[in-house]
Design a protein around this motif. Structure first.
Motif, PDB file in Angstrom:
ATOM      1  N   TYR A   1       0.899  -1.164   0.000  1.00  0.00           N
ATOM      2  CA  TYR A   1       0.000   0.000   0.000  1.00  0.00           C
ATOM      3  C   TYR A   1       0.932   1.207   0.000  1.00  0.00           C
ATOM      4  O   TYR A   1       1.574   1.477   1.013  1.00  0.00           O
ATOM      5  CB  TYR A   1      -0.879   0.026   1.245  1.00  0.00           C
TER       6      TYR A   1
ATOM      7  N   GLY B   1      -4.362  -7.482  11.182  1.00  0.00           N
ATOM      8  CA  GLY B   1      -3.236  -6.823  10.522  1.00  0.00           C
ATOM      9  C   GLY B   1      -2.214  -7.790   9.933  1.00  0.00           C
ATOM     10  O   GLY B   1      -1.194  -7.369   9.395  1.00  0.00           O
ATOM     11  N   ALA B   2      -2.504  -9.094   9.974  1.00  0.00           N
ATOM     12  CA  ALA B   2      -1.551 -10.096   9.477  1.00  0.00           C
ATOM     13  C   ALA B   2      -1.377 -10.039   7.959  1.00  0.00           C
ATOM     14  O   ALA B   2      -0.347 -10.431   7.427  1.00  0.00           O
ATOM     15  CB  ALA B   2      -2.003 -11.496   9.889  1.00  0.00           C
TER      16      ALA B   2
ATOM     17  N   THR C   1      -6.776 -10.022   4.581  1.00  0.00           N
ATOM     18  CA  THR C   1      -7.617  -9.307   3.609  1.00  0.00           C
ATOM     19  C   THR C   1      -6.792  -8.874   2.408  1.00  0.00           C
ATOM     20  O   THR C   1      -7.243  -8.980   1.252  1.00  0.00           O
ATOM     21  CB  THR C   1      -8.282  -8.081   4.282  1.00  0.00           C
ATOM     22  N   THR C   2      -5.581  -8.417   2.665  1.00  0.00           N
ATOM     23  CA  THR C   2      -4.721  -7.978   1.560  1.00  0.00           C
ATOM     24  C   THR C   2      -4.421  -9.135   0.610  1.00  0.00           C
ATOM     25  O   THR C   2      -4.308  -8.940  -0.602  1.00  0.00           O
ATOM     26  CB  THR C   2      -3.415  -7.362   2.116  1.00  0.00           C
TER      27      THR C   2
ATOM     28  N   GLN D   1     -11.640 -15.638  11.603  1.00  0.00           N
ATOM     29  CA  GLN D   1     -10.950 -15.393  12.877  1.00  0.00           C
ATOM     30  C   GLN D   1     -11.314 -16.407  13.944  1.00  0.00           C
ATOM     31  O   GLN D   1     -10.527 -16.655  14.855  1.00  0.00           O
ATOM     32  CB  GLN D   1     -11.318 -13.997  13.419  1.00  0.00           C
TER      33      GLN D   1
HETATM   34  N1  LIG Z   1      -5.773   0.603   2.430  1.00  0.00           N
HETATM   35  C1  LIG Z   1      -4.661   0.464   3.192  1.00  0.00           C
HETATM   36  N2  LIG Z   1      -3.676   1.369   3.166  1.00  0.00           N
HETATM   37  C2  LIG Z   1      -2.553   1.229   3.915  1.00  0.00           C
HETATM   38  N3  LIG Z   1      -2.332   0.192   4.731  1.00  0.00           N
HETATM   39  C3  LIG Z   1      -3.270  -0.758   4.809  1.00  0.00           C
HETATM   40  C4  LIG Z   1      -4.486  -0.668   4.052  1.00  0.00           C
HETATM   41  N4  LIG Z   1      -5.241  -1.752   4.341  1.00  0.00           N
HETATM   42  C5  LIG Z   1      -4.530  -2.470   5.228  1.00  0.00           C
HETATM   43  N5  LIG Z   1      -3.354  -1.884   5.518  1.00  0.00           N
HETATM   44  C6  LIG Z   1      -2.302  -2.409   6.406  1.00  0.00           C
HETATM   45  O1  LIG Z   1      -1.844  -3.634   5.862  1.00  0.00           O
HETATM   46  C7  LIG Z   1      -1.620  -4.594   6.884  1.00  0.00           C
HETATM   47  C8  LIG Z   1      -2.437  -5.837   6.612  1.00  0.00           C
HETATM   48  O2  LIG Z   1      -3.815  -5.494   6.684  1.00  0.00           O
HETATM   49  P1  LIG Z   1      -4.980  -6.519   6.333  1.00  0.00           P
HETATM   50  O3  LIG Z   1      -6.234  -5.726   6.295  1.00  0.00           O
HETATM   51  O4  LIG Z   1      -4.607  -7.308   5.153  1.00  0.00           O
HETATM   52  O5  LIG Z   1      -4.946  -7.457   7.609  1.00  0.00           O
HETATM   53  P2  LIG Z   1      -5.968  -8.578   8.097  1.00  0.00           P
HETATM   54  O6  LIG Z   1      -5.145  -9.774   8.400  1.00  0.00           O
HETATM   55  O7  LIG Z   1      -7.074  -8.710   7.132  1.00  0.00           O
HETATM   56  O8  LIG Z   1      -6.478  -7.969   9.467  1.00  0.00           O
HETATM   57  P3  LIG Z   1      -7.952  -8.017  10.172  1.00  0.00           P
HETATM   58  O9  LIG Z   1      -8.002  -9.299  10.906  1.00  0.00           O
HETATM   59  O10 LIG Z   1      -7.913  -6.858  11.100  1.00  0.00           O
HETATM   60  O11 LIG Z   1      -8.992  -7.881   9.110  1.00  0.00           O
HETATM   61  C9  LIG Z   1      -1.967  -3.897   8.199  1.00  0.00           C
HETATM   62  O12 LIG Z   1      -0.761  -3.413   8.756  1.00  0.00           O
HETATM   63  C10 LIG Z   1      -2.844  -2.765   7.774  1.00  0.00           C
HETATM   64  O13 LIG Z   1      -2.713  -1.675   8.661  1.00  0.00           O
END
Ligand SMILES: Nc1ncnc2c1ncn2[C@@H]1O[C@H](COP(=O)(O)OP(=O)(O)OP(=O)(O)O)[C@@H](O)[C@H]1O
Ligand SMILES: [Mg+2]
Length: 236
Positions: A15, A41-42, A45-46, A194
């Motif tokens: 990002y 934050g792992a 979702t990304t 989760q």
């Molecule tokens: N649009 C964005 N812009 C910048 N950083 C982002 C963005 N979306 C997520 N992040 C960062 O990327 C990292 C991974 O986020 P992600 O949403 O993939 O985690 P996750 O495992 O899905 O978490 P959760 O269980 O909270 O949904 C985190 O550090 C988050 O802060």
């Protein structure tokens, strides 16, 4: 594992300057339920977003039945059979349940009467509320609608992000059963979940993520027998 359906091969996703996914490799076999688990934050979702190309991985490849999706526009990735059910559900509040389901057929040849009827067979509650507006649905019903809408496109693989989040225990249970039924009827699922018990109950295999990397891979049995993995990466 059965034949490879979806493959992530060493993807790196950013990002802006933030290097979030640092070489993620995942394989999903035809007919499997594969689940990503890991702390907030792992990068779960990304990982799903990277498959859809928003944002597109800067390095590595995403393959569907061996065909490279990495450079394709998101709508083309969807057209090739990848359906995404995002965390925030995104159903349309001012359309009815039926209209929301028809949107799931956009870009296909017919209006999907058969597919919609089949999906409603799995979600009797939605059938009861077919003419209600999206905004009048409960949180659980909205989640069901988001999943049903993905299903009517007859996808090869569904990416489902935290479907049970915020739902009451009884609804979690019924949604778990519905996802299992969707899979038994032949849809491959890559899930983010989760709740460890739900993930273990549904999955053929799981990947544990932390800090943008895969830290552990195994069957539900393997995860159950790895208390150190649970403590380190899941805070169990
Ligand atoms: N649009 C964005 N812009 C910048 N950083 C982002 C963005 N979306 C997520 N992040 C960062 O990327 C990292 C991974 O986020 P992600 O949403 O993939 O985690 P996750 O495992 O899905 O978490 P959760 O269980 O909270 O949904 C985190 O550090 C988050 O802060
Ligand atoms: Mg997430």
């Amino acid at each position: 594992m059965t034949k490879k359906l979806l493959e992530l091969d060493g993807i790196h996703t950013y990002y802006g300057e933030a290097h979030v996914l640092q070489g993620v490799s995942i394989t999903v076999g035809e007919g499997e339920v594969v689940t990503l688990i890991g702390r907030n934050g792992a990068g779960k979702t990304t990982t799903l977003r990277s498959i859809m190309g928003i944002p597109r991985p800067r390095r590595g490849r995403v393959l569907l039945r061996g065909a490279d999706l990495t450079a394709l526009p998101t709508h083309e990735i969807a057209r090739r059979g990848v359906a995404w059910v995002p965390e925030e559900r995104r159903i349309l509040p001012n359309l009815t349940v039926r209209e929301n389901l028809r949107l799931g057929r956009l870009g296909t040849r017919d209006n999907g009467t058969h597919e919609i009827d089949e999906a409603l067979g799995l979600f009797p509650r939605l059938r009861e509320r077919i003419e209600h507006l999206g905004r009048h649905l409960s949180g659980g019903e909205q989640q069901m609608l988001a999943i049903a809408r993905a299903l009517v496109a007859s996808p090869s693989v569904m990416l489902v992000d935290e479907p049970t989040e915020g739902l009451a225990p009884l609804l979690v249970q019924s949604l778990t059963q519905i996802l299992a039924a969707i899979n038994r009827r032949g849809t491959t699922i890559l899930l983010v979940e989760q709740t460890l018990e739900v993930a273990l109950a549904l999955s053929h295999r799981l990947y544990v993520m932390d800090q943008g990397r895969i830290q552990f891979e195994g069957t539900p049995e393997d995860v159950r027998h790895a208390p150190s993995v649970q403590q380190r990466f899941l805070g169990v």
